[in-house]
Design a protein around this motif. Structure first.
Motif, PDB file in Angstrom:
ATOM      1  N   ASP A   1     -10.488  -1.915  -0.070  1.00 25.18           N
ATOM      2  CA  ASP A   1     -10.880  -0.506  -0.086  1.00 25.18           C
ATOM      3  C   ASP A   1     -10.886   0.001   1.355  1.00 25.18           C
ATOM      4  N   ASN A   2      -9.927   0.856   1.668  1.00 26.24           N
ATOM      5  CA  ASN A   2      -9.825   1.360   3.047  1.00 26.24           C
ATOM      6  C   ASN A   2     -10.274   2.819   3.151  1.00 26.24           C
ATOM      7  N   ASN A   3     -11.192   3.218   2.276  1.00 22.15           N
ATOM      8  CA  ASN A   3     -11.698   4.596   2.355  1.00 22.15           C
ATOM      9  C   ASN A   3     -12.758   4.748   3.435  1.00 22.15           C
ATOM     10  N   GLY A   4     -13.383   3.629   3.799  1.00 19.15           N
ATOM     11  CA  GLY A   4     -14.461   3.698   4.779  1.00 19.15           C
ATOM     12  C   GLY A   4     -13.937   3.581   6.195  1.00 19.15           C
ATOM     13  N   ASP A   5     -14.855   3.246   7.121  1.00 19.63           N
ATOM     14  CA  ASP A   5     -14.412   3.124   8.516  1.00 19.63           C
ATOM     15  C   ASP A   5     -13.714   1.771   8.726  1.00 19.63           C
ATOM     16  N   LEU A   6     -13.120   1.612   9.887  1.00 21.74           N
ATOM     17  CA  LEU A   6     -12.316   0.425  10.150  1.00 21.74           C
ATOM     18  C   LEU A   6     -13.119  -0.878  10.052  1.00 21.74           C
ATOM     19  N   PRO A   7     -14.338  -0.932  10.651  1.00 19.32           N
ATOM     20  CA  PRO A   7     -15.101  -2.190  10.528  1.00 19.32           C
ATOM     21  C   PRO A   7     -15.341  -2.594   9.074  1.00 19.32           C
TER      22      PRO A   7
ATOM     23  N   GLN B   1      -2.653  13.500   9.678  1.00 25.09           N
ATOM     24  CA  GLN B   1      -3.106  13.234  11.051  1.00 25.09           C
ATOM     25  C   GLN B   1      -2.110  12.356  11.805  1.00 25.09           C
ATOM     26  N   ARG B   2      -1.667  11.271  11.140  1.00 25.15           N
ATOM     27  CA  ARG B   2      -0.811  10.304  11.838  1.00 25.15           C
ATOM     28  C   ARG B   2       0.570  10.881  12.138  1.00 25.15           C
ATOM     29  N   ASP B   3       1.185  11.549  11.128  1.00 24.22           N
ATOM     30  CA  ASP B   3       2.583  11.954  11.290  1.00 24.22           C
ATOM     31  C   ASP B   3       2.758  13.440  11.575  1.00 24.22           C
TER      32      ASP B   3
ATOM     33  N   LYS C   1      -5.187  13.050   4.209  1.00 22.64           N
ATOM     34  CA  LYS C   1      -5.758  13.394   5.517  1.00 22.64           C
ATOM     35  C   LYS C   1      -5.165  12.489   6.615  1.00 22.64           C
ATOM     36  N   ARG C   2      -5.120  11.178   6.348  1.00 17.76           N
ATOM     37  CA  ARG C   2      -4.627  10.252   7.376  1.00 17.76           C
ATOM     38  C   ARG C   2      -3.129  10.417   7.603  1.00 17.76           C
ATOM     39  N   LEU C   3      -2.402  10.700   6.527  1.00 17.01           N
ATOM     40  CA  LEU C   3      -0.947  10.892   6.674  1.00 17.01           C
ATOM     41  C   LEU C   3      -0.664  12.138   7.517  1.00 17.01           C
TER      42      LEU C   3
ATOM     43  N   GLY D   1       0.852  -1.185   0.000  1.00 18.73           N
ATOM     44  CA  GLY D   1       0.000   0.000   0.000  1.00 18.73           C
ATOM     45  C   GLY D   1       0.888   1.234   0.000  1.00 18.73           C
ATOM     46  N   GLY D   2       0.337   2.351  -0.388  1.00 17.20           N
ATOM     47  CA  GLY D   2       1.085   3.599  -0.306  1.00 17.20           C
ATOM     48  C   GLY D   2       1.225   4.019   1.147  1.00 17.20           C
ATOM     49  N   ILE D   3       1.996   5.043   1.385  1.00 16.25           N
ATOM     50  CA  ILE D   3       2.181   5.552   2.748  1.00 16.25           C
ATOM     51  C   ILE D   3       0.823   5.958   3.339  1.00 16.25           C
ATOM     52  N   ALA D   4       0.560   5.510   4.564  1.00 18.93           N
ATOM     53  CA  ALA D   4      -0.686   5.818   5.293  1.00 18.93           C
ATOM     54  C   ALA D   4      -1.951   5.275   4.627  1.00 18.93           C
ATOM     55  N   SER D   5      -1.785   4.238   3.786  1.00 16.87           N
ATOM     56  CA  SER D   5      -2.967   3.646   3.149  1.00 16.87           C
ATOM     57  C   SER D   5      -3.716   2.731   4.114  1.00 16.87           C
ATOM     58  N   GLY D   6      -3.017   2.265   5.157  1.00 14.80           N
ATOM     59  CA  GLY D   6      -3.651   1.346   6.122  1.00 14.80           C
ATOM     60  C   GLY D   6      -3.032  -0.042   6.094  1.00 14.80           C
ATOM     61  N   LYS D   7      -1.860  -0.164   5.480  1.00 16.32           N
ATOM     62  CA  LYS D   7      -1.203  -1.467   5.356  1.00 16.32           C
ATOM     63  C   LYS D   7      -0.895  -2.072   6.726  1.00 16.32           C
ATOM     64  N   SER D   8      -0.369  -1.273   7.643  1.00 14.16           N
ATOM     65  CA  SER D   8      -0.035  -1.796   8.985  1.00 14.16           C
ATOM     66  C   SER D   8      -1.295  -2.214   9.726  1.00 14.16           C
ATOM     67  N   THR D   9      -2.363  -1.439   9.537  1.00 13.96           N
ATOM     68  CA  THR D   9      -3.640  -1.762  10.191  1.00 13.96           C
ATOM     69  C   THR D   9      -4.122  -3.138   9.717  1.00 13.96           C
ATOM     70  N   VAL D  10      -4.048  -3.363   8.395  1.00 17.24           N
ATOM     71  CA  VAL D  10      -4.511  -4.642   7.842  1.00 17.24           C
ATOM     72  C   VAL D  10      -3.565  -5.778   8.236  1.00 17.24           C
TER      73      VAL D  10
HETATM   74  P1  ADP Z   1       0.431   2.398   6.569  1.00 18.49           P
HETATM   75  O1  ADP Z   1       0.945   1.246   7.345  1.00 18.49           O
HETATM   76  O2  ADP Z   1      -0.096   2.010   5.211  1.00 18.49           O
HETATM   77  O3  ADP Z   1       1.391   3.568   6.457  1.00 18.49           O
HETATM   78  P2  ADP Z   1      -1.466   2.772   8.771  1.00 18.49           P
HETATM   79  O4  ADP Z   1      -2.046   1.400   8.938  1.00 18.49           O
HETATM   80  O5  ADP Z   1      -0.470   3.240   9.788  1.00 18.49           O
HETATM   81  O6  ADP Z   1      -0.888   2.984   7.305  1.00 18.49           O
HETATM   82  O7  ADP Z   1      -2.698   3.786   8.689  1.00 18.49           O
HETATM   83  C1  ADP Z   1      -2.459   5.190   8.542  1.00 18.49           C
HETATM   84  C2  ADP Z   1      -3.293   5.957   9.572  1.00 18.49           C
HETATM   85  O8  ADP Z   1      -4.668   5.872   9.246  1.00 18.49           O
HETATM   86  C3  ADP Z   1      -3.154   5.411  10.987  1.00 18.49           C
HETATM   87  O9  ADP Z   1      -3.193   6.485  11.891  1.00 18.49           O
HETATM   88  C4  ADP Z   1      -4.390   4.520  11.130  1.00 18.49           C
HETATM   89  O10 ADP Z   1      -4.803   4.406  12.479  1.00 18.49           O
HETATM   90  C5  ADP Z   1      -5.413   5.270  10.298  1.00 18.49           C
HETATM   91  N1  ADP Z   1      -6.397   4.394   9.642  1.00 18.49           N
HETATM   92  C6  ADP Z   1      -6.144   3.276   8.932  1.00 18.49           C
HETATM   93  N2  ADP Z   1      -7.287   2.749   8.443  1.00 18.49           N
HETATM   94  C7  ADP Z   1      -8.287   3.567   8.857  1.00 18.49           C
HETATM   95  C8  ADP Z   1      -9.728   3.574   8.664  1.00 18.49           C
HETATM   96  N3  ADP Z   1     -10.343   2.657   7.914  1.00 18.49           N
HETATM   97  N4  ADP Z   1     -10.441   4.572   9.249  1.00 18.49           N
HETATM   98  C9  ADP Z   1      -9.808   5.531   9.958  1.00 18.49           C
HETATM   99  N5  ADP Z   1      -8.471   5.591  10.179  1.00 18.49           N
HETATM  100  C10 ADP Z   1      -7.721   4.623   9.631  1.00 18.49           C
END
Ligand code: ADP
Length: 202
Positions: free
Chosen positions: A176-182, A145-147, A141-143, A8-17
């Motif tokens: 598709d990680n545009n929606g909420d976490l669930p 916020q996170r960093d 937006k997430r990038l 995934g790109g930076i802050a795409s949610g790869k670590s979350t998944v």
């Molecule tokens: P990556 O590993 O791809 O850089 P992260 O998993 O760290 O990305 O996610 C980037 C940021 O977005 C983190 O702060 C994470 O908590 C948040 N995030 C990820 N998925 C979601 C989501 N579906 N809804 C809201 N915030 C999310």
């Protein structure tokens, strides 16, 4: 058991998944963590850098002085080229070694977690490749916020990567990680079922 590439790109949610897949029982091989471990004293990257650059790139405790290496490669494109090429086969060898170990275990799924999966060509070590996908706006937006980056700094980091469009084209699966976490975790649950119950075995 299947071997899946996750990127995934930076802050795409790869670590979350990948964290969620780990919780579900997958063996996750994290390329960044592997690279980091190999650069510790005694590791293969550490030894390669030390024999190439000499002891001038060591800190007093014997660990690699990343700032010193950065200075050398910033000043000399040939050194930069050497550095870019040197670590790659060492990380690949370690990933292959760990893959062989994981294949001996009864894990339901092996995940290669690699930010530069396509760029490094490691998508060829896997059976399917999965992209955690977000729109540019959500990513930005997430990038930020996170960093804690401002918009310009965040956009510069996004622009330094392979465009998501290109990754989308090359991926077999998209989450598709545009929606909420669930909503995202439900997609992972569905993929998990396919990846672990389709009767495929190696
Ligand atoms: P990556 O590993 O791809 O850089 P992260 O998993 O760290 O990305 O996610 C980037 C940021 O977005 C983190 O702060 C994470 O908590 C948040 N995030 C990820 N998925 C979601 C989501 N579906 N809804 C809201 N915030 C999310």
């Amino acid at each position: 058991m299947k071997v899946i590439g996750l990127t995934g790109g930076i802050a795409s949610g790869k670590s979350t998944v990948s964290q969620y897949l780990r919780e579900k029982g997958a063996a996750v091989l994290d390329a960044d963590a592997i690279a980091h471990a190999l650069a510790e004293p005694g590791g293969s990257i550490y030894c390669a850098y030390r024999s190439h650059f000499g002891d001038g790139i060591l800190q007093s405790d014997g660990s690699l002085d990343r700032a010193a290496i950065g200075k050398i490669v910033f000043a000399d494109p040939a050194e930069k080229e050497w550095l870019d090429k040197a670590a790659h086969p060492l990380i690949q060898a370690e990933i292959e070694r760990q893959l062989a170990v994981e294949k001996q275990r009864e894990v339901p799924l092996i995940v290669l977690d690699v930010p530069l999966l396509f760029e490094a060509g490691w998508d060829k070590m896997t059976e399917e490749n999965c992209l955690v996908d977000v729109s540019e706006m959500v990513q930005l937006k997430r990038l930020m916020q996170r960093d804690g980056y401002d918009e310009q700094a965040a956009r510069a980091r996004m622009a330094a990567q392979m465009p998501l469009e290109e990754k989308r084209r090359r991926a077999d699966r998209l989450i598709d990680n545009n929606g909420d976490l669930p909503a995202t975790l439900r997609q992972v649950d569905r993929l998990w079922k396919e990846w672990t119950h389709d009767g495929f075995s190696q």
